[in-house]
Design an enzyme around this catalytic site. Structure first.
Site, PDB file in Angstrom:
ATOM      1  CD  GLU A  83      -8.977   1.142   7.767  1.00 57.97           C
ATOM      2  OE1 GLU A  83      -8.846   0.202   8.567  1.00 57.97           O
ATOM      3  OE2 GLU A  83      -8.475   2.267   7.948  1.00 57.97           O
ATOM      4  CG  ASN A 103      -9.098  -1.242  11.939  1.00 54.35           C
ATOM      5  OD1 ASN A 103      -8.115  -1.842  11.491  1.00 54.35           O
ATOM      6  ND2 ASN A 103      -9.606  -0.180  11.366  1.00 54.35           N
ATOM      7  CG  HIS A 113      -6.011  -2.059   8.735  1.00 56.93           C
ATOM      8  ND1 HIS A 113      -6.144  -0.786   9.234  1.00 56.93           N
ATOM      9  CD2 HIS A 113      -4.671  -2.251   8.656  1.00 56.93           C
ATOM     10  CE1 HIS A 113      -4.967  -0.239   9.422  1.00 56.93           C
ATOM     11  NE2 HIS A 113      -4.048  -1.117   9.092  1.00 56.93           N
ATOM     12  CG  ASP A 153      -0.286  -0.426   2.502  1.00 61.24           C
ATOM     13  OD1 ASP A 153       0.949  -0.414   2.565  1.00 61.24           O
ATOM     14  OD2 ASP A 153      -1.013  -0.767   3.454  1.00 61.24           O
TER      15      ASP A 153
HETATM   16  C1  GLP Z   1      -0.609   0.433   8.448  1.00 64.26           C
HETATM   17  C2  GLP Z   1      -0.255  -0.429   7.254  1.00 64.26           C
HETATM   18  C3  GLP Z   1      -0.417  -1.906   7.565  1.00 64.26           C
HETATM   19  C4  GLP Z   1       0.219  -2.224   8.900  1.00 64.26           C
HETATM   20  C5  GLP Z   1      -0.448  -1.442   9.986  1.00 64.26           C
HETATM   21  C6  GLP Z   1       0.122  -1.713  11.349  1.00 64.26           C
HETATM   22  O1  GLP Z   1      -1.964   0.714   8.529  1.00 64.26           O
HETATM   23  N1  GLP Z   1      -1.007  -0.120   6.101  1.00 64.26           N
HETATM   24  O2  GLP Z   1       0.159  -2.646   6.515  1.00 64.26           O
HETATM   25  O3  GLP Z   1       0.110  -3.589   9.148  1.00 64.26           O
HETATM   26  O4  GLP Z   1      -0.269  -0.078   9.701  1.00 64.26           O
HETATM   27  O5  GLP Z   1       1.223  -0.896  11.585  1.00 64.26           O
HETATM   28  P1  GLP Z   1       2.276  -1.120  12.707  1.00 64.26           P
HETATM   29  O6  GLP Z   1       3.106  -2.259  12.281  1.00 64.26           O
HETATM   30  O7  GLP Z   1       3.089   0.161  12.733  1.00 64.26           O
HETATM   31  O8  GLP Z   1       1.532  -1.366  13.957  1.00 64.26           O
END
Ligand code: GLP
Length: 241
Positions: free
Chosen positions: A135, A128, A130, A62
């Site tokens: 989402e 959440n 995702h 993403d």
């Molecule tokens: C973002 C990314 C996800 C990731 C999530 C969790 O939303 N798009 O791919 O898994 O954050 O992030 P973190 O690893 O910093 O908790």
């Protein structure tokens, strides 16, 4: 799902590294990458290793909509800093956050995913549940799309920006179907704030309200958790489900 509980993030990075190595040894060359703080120890371990990715392709999940790839918080910049500046790859792809035409970005990125079927996909998880930026409520059959980020996600990601107003409200993301197309998936989660998402992902019903729950139906998923992320899930030390 195979679930592994580790004592710390470095241990998780080592387990992930072994899976990358095994994939390369079996001829795998297309790797799906994730951003966020969760995969950092994996990238550190890869960078320190002697694994050769020079014939490999990296594809990211993403990118924030409206951030140029040179922006310090763009995922393109994150990948350069954590991985690509240190390990050479044959080619690397990430959605173009500056493409103002979602249809053309979808078409272009879906084509990349079709041209390069992923042997291994690395994933984190949102609070959440995702995956990528898909989402809750996202249909399981989606491919690349422009998504509206929820307040929860904006809030969780504000720590990377100067203020919450600076967090982009939209992002391009591989869809859930695109994620599931990978032959093998590693999902990692650390910390208490991920615990309820993890419980719902592993033991809850498969529902679009919990995007990661669809991973229960993928044939080859390894979940790597620290004790805090596993704390709401009533687990034996290690188990295969
Ligand atoms: C973002 C990314 C996800 C990731 C999530 C969790 O939303 N798009 O791919 O898994 O954050 O992030 P973190 O690893 O910093 O908790």
């Amino acid at each position: 799902m195979e679930v592994k509980i580790v004592n710390n993030q470095d241990e998780a990075g080592q387990i992930a590294l072994e899976i990358f190595e095994e994939t390369l040894d079996h001829g795998g060359r297309v790797f799906g990458f994730a951003t966020g703080s969760t995969p950092e120890t994996t990238y550190d371990a890869i960078v320190k290793s002697d694994l050769d990715f020079s014939k490999s392709i990296g594809i990211n999940l993403d990118e924030y909509y409206g951030l140029p790839s040179t922006h310090p918080q763009s995922y393109a910049q994150f990948m350069r800093e954590k991985l690509y500046a240190h390990k050479s790859f044959q080619n690397a792809f990430i959605p173009n956050g500056m493409n103002k035409n979602p249809e053309s970005e979808k078409e272009k990125f879906d084509q990349i995913l079709e041209n390069y079927p992923r042997d291994l996909q690395l994933l984190g998880i949102g609070v959440n549940a995702h995956i990528g930026f898909n989402e809750p409520g996202t249909a399981f059959d989606t491919t690349t799309q422009l998504v509206d980020l929820t307040d929860e996600t904006i809030n969780a990601n504000k720590r990377f920006f100067e203020s919450i107003e600076d967090v982009p409200r939209q992002a391009y993301s591989m869809g859930i179907k695109s994620i599931l197309d990978a032959k093998k998936i590693i999902l990692m989660a650390f910390g208490k704030e991920k615990a309820s998402a993890i419980k719902a992902m592993i033991d809850g019903p498969v529902t679009e309200d919990v995007p990661a729950s669809i991973l229960q139906q993928h044939p080859n998923v390894t979940v790597i958790l620290d004790h805090e992320a596993a704390s709401e899930w009533d687990y034996p030390n290690e188990r295969v489900i």
